[in-house]
Scaffold this active site. Structure first.
Site, PDB file in Angstrom:
ATOM      1  CE  LYS A  82     113.387 -12.129 135.533  1.00  0.00           C
ATOM      2  NZ  LYS A  82     114.032 -13.317 134.923  1.00  0.00           N
ATOM      3  CB  SER A 157     111.150 -15.610 133.383  1.00  0.00           C
ATOM      4  OG  SER A 157     112.504 -15.407 133.786  1.00  0.00           O
ATOM      5  CB  SER A 181     114.793 -16.160 131.762  1.00  0.00           C
ATOM      6  OG  SER A 181     113.727 -17.049 131.906  1.00  0.00           O
TER       7      SER A 181
HETATM    8  N1  GLN Z   1     111.668 -21.055 130.578  1.00  0.00           N
HETATM    9  C1  GLN Z   1     112.559 -21.715 131.495  1.00  0.00           C
HETATM   10  C2  GLN Z   1     111.800 -22.094 132.730  1.00  0.00           C
HETATM   11  O1  GLN Z   1     110.653 -21.801 132.808  1.00  0.00           O
HETATM   12  C3  GLN Z   1     113.723 -20.832 131.824  1.00  0.00           C
HETATM   13  C4  GLN Z   1     113.398 -19.770 132.785  1.00  0.00           C
HETATM   14  C5  GLN Z   1     114.563 -18.938 133.185  1.00  0.00           C
HETATM   15  O2  GLN Z   1     115.597 -18.944 132.499  1.00  0.00           O
HETATM   16  N2  GLN Z   1     114.418 -18.249 134.293  1.00  0.00           N
HETATM   17  O3  GLN Z   1     112.360 -22.691 133.629  1.00  0.00           O
END
Ligand code: GLN
Length: 488
Positions: A82, A157, A181
């Site tokens: 990532k 994400s 995410s």
């Molecule tokens: N969807 C959540 C956010 O936007 C979690 C994102 C994540 O785990 N990086 O904060």
């Protein structure tokens, strides 16, 4: 090589001389070049091919082209990383224009440990900007397509990681999970995703979003692969003082022993009543309930549990996450970090300079910096960040009470399967609710996984969410192996 092989299968194929690291790496690059998924932001072909060639040469010269017994199972395995994790000499953007030209001078500990074991990093995977999002629609480099349904999101994400593994553009990938995410895209894409306990894996080299929640973890084709990557990455790191001095067990052995006798006999599985709310898609609910029934039929004890503070999870998370983000992202000022566009250099004042630099953040990132700056400002800190910390403690207490009676807790990963591109993009609140089941484990720092259990009538994957007590990755992986077996 045929599609979608696990690490173990590829290791065996190397062993049998069917393929080698160089041929496999080249094959992945040609698939990536043909793919329309937009899963990668940057490829590091020269670096990866050089490494693959070296490994292949070593195999040929020392061992007649075969993997010798005792070679690390990650030897020659191509991975995707990532783009929030740094790699020495490789562009690392966090999917933000702010870091468009950033070449990292060092490698994240987690990546380094995998490469030390012989893994090959193919490139940097697309994601939501600074890991903020649930759909991968917040990337400055365009959204990632779902692996099988191109009109849908892969989840975020770590959407690039989810699609890349599911579409077999790499053997396995690293994601990061702050509120879900890893688990959400794993569920949407039909693969395994694991968020270890907070403190298990060093965050050194992980571009920070919300430091008290951020965790690196694997996204893989099997529970065994997740165990292997977690095992290699875990442990104390002098560069991250939040890493925990806890024994790293042989989790691959746990998975293999369980797979040899995948019985949930004697396992106490908690089902939280607060996680089976109205608004869950009926096919998702059915799939999870069916899996629970199967576990029960095979001897598991199903125990209703209560996590009463679940209703505050999303609201509390969005105070903690945005506050920490506003602080972490203050370093992107065009002086310490971040692009310094020509317009900024021509600015008449420091304030004007910062404005021109920070205009390079995307809309969601700006929204969170503004919210977080407000929540941390004098006079509001006690009402928001401190209060959120207190509620967080209550959520952790809920889990501690529940784990007195159960070994693991199960739930859906998300209320729905992968949704359509654009469906929630205009409504941040609705998007935030996607993480309603994953956020509580993040707030409590618990290890949690997503394991695919079924598909809906459109062929979209449904993941089961499993949560274990802190540092009980062994228990989590055992349960996940059983769920994987009874669902296949
Ligand atoms: N969807 C959540 C956010 O936007 C979690 C994102 C994540 O785990 N990086 O904060």
């Amino acid at each position: 090589m045929s599609n979608t092989k696990t690490i173990r299968e590829i290791h065996d194929a190397f062993d049998a001389g069917i393929t080698n690291p160089l041929a496999l790496t080249q094959a992945f690059y040609s698939k990536i070049d043909q793919s329309k998924h937009n899963a990668f932001i940057t490829l590091c072909k020269d670096r990866a091919l050089k490494q693959a060639e070296q490994l292949t040469q070593d195999l040929k010269s020392k061992h007649g082209g075969k993997v010798p017994r005792g070679t690390h199972p990650l030897y020659g395995i191509p991975l995707g990383i990532k783009d929030v994790l740094t790699m020495d000499g490789v562009r690392t953007t966090a999917a933000s224009k702010m870091l468009d030209n950033y070449i990292s001078p060092y490698t994240a500990t987690a990546v380094q440990k995998l490469e030390n074991a012989g893994a090959i990093s193919l490139g940097k995977l697309n994601m939501d900007e600074f890991a903020m999002g649930s759909s991968n629609e917040n990337s400055a480099y365009g959204n990632v397509l779902h692996p099988t349904h191109p009109d849908r999101v892969p989840g975020g994400s770590s959407g690039g990681s989810g699609t890349a593994v599911a579409a077999d553009l790499c053997v396995a990938a690293l994601g990061t999970d702050t509120g879900g995410s890893i688990r959400l895209p794993a569920s949407f894409c039909g693969i395994v995703g694991m968020k270890p306990t907070y403190g298990r894996i060093s965050r050194y080299g992980q571009i920070a979003f919300a430091s008290s929640l951020d965790q690196i973890g694997p996204m893989t084709k099997s529970v065994e692969d997740a165990a292997l990557l977690t095992q290699v990455m875990s442990g104390v790191d002098m560069y991250d003082s939040t890493t925990a001095d806890q024994p790293v067990e042989d989790w691959v052995k746990v998975v293999r022993d369980t797979a040899a006798n995948p019985s949930p006999q004697g396992m106490r599985i908690g089902v939280p009543k607060e996680y089976f709310i109205d608004g869950i898609d009926s096919e998702v609910r059915q799939a999870i309930e069916d899996t629970i029934e199967k576990l029960k039929a095979q001897g598991a004890e199903i125990v209703p549990v209560s996590l009463p503070h679940t209703e505050y999870a999303v609201a509390t998370y969005y105070v903690v996450a945005v506050s920490e983000a506003s602080s972490n992202l203050s370093r992107y000022d065009g002086v310490r970090f971040g692009v310094r566009p020509k317009a900024a250099m021509e600015a008449g004042s420091p304030a004007e300079f910062y404005k021109k630099v920070r205009a390079n953040f995307g809309a969601e990132v700006k929204r969170r910096i503004i919210l977080g700056t407000f929540a941390l400002s004098s006079g509001y800190y006690d009402a928001y960040y401190r209060k959120a910390g207190q509620v967080r403690r209550l959520m952790r207490n809920d889990f501690e009470a529940a784990f007195k009676n159960v070994d693991v807790i199960v739930s859906p990963v998300a209320p729905t399967t992968a949704f359509k591109i654009g469906e929630k993009a205009k409504n941040p609140l609705q998007m935030y609710l996607t993480d309603i089941f994953t956020i509580p484990a993040s707030m409590a720092g618990l290890p949690a996984m997503s394991v695919p259990v079924a598909k809906d009538h459109q062929g979209l994957s449904i993941g089961m969410h499993l949560i274990a007590p802190r540092f009980k990755e062994g228990v989590l992986l055992k349960a996940a192996t059983i769920v994987e077996r009874i669902s296949s």
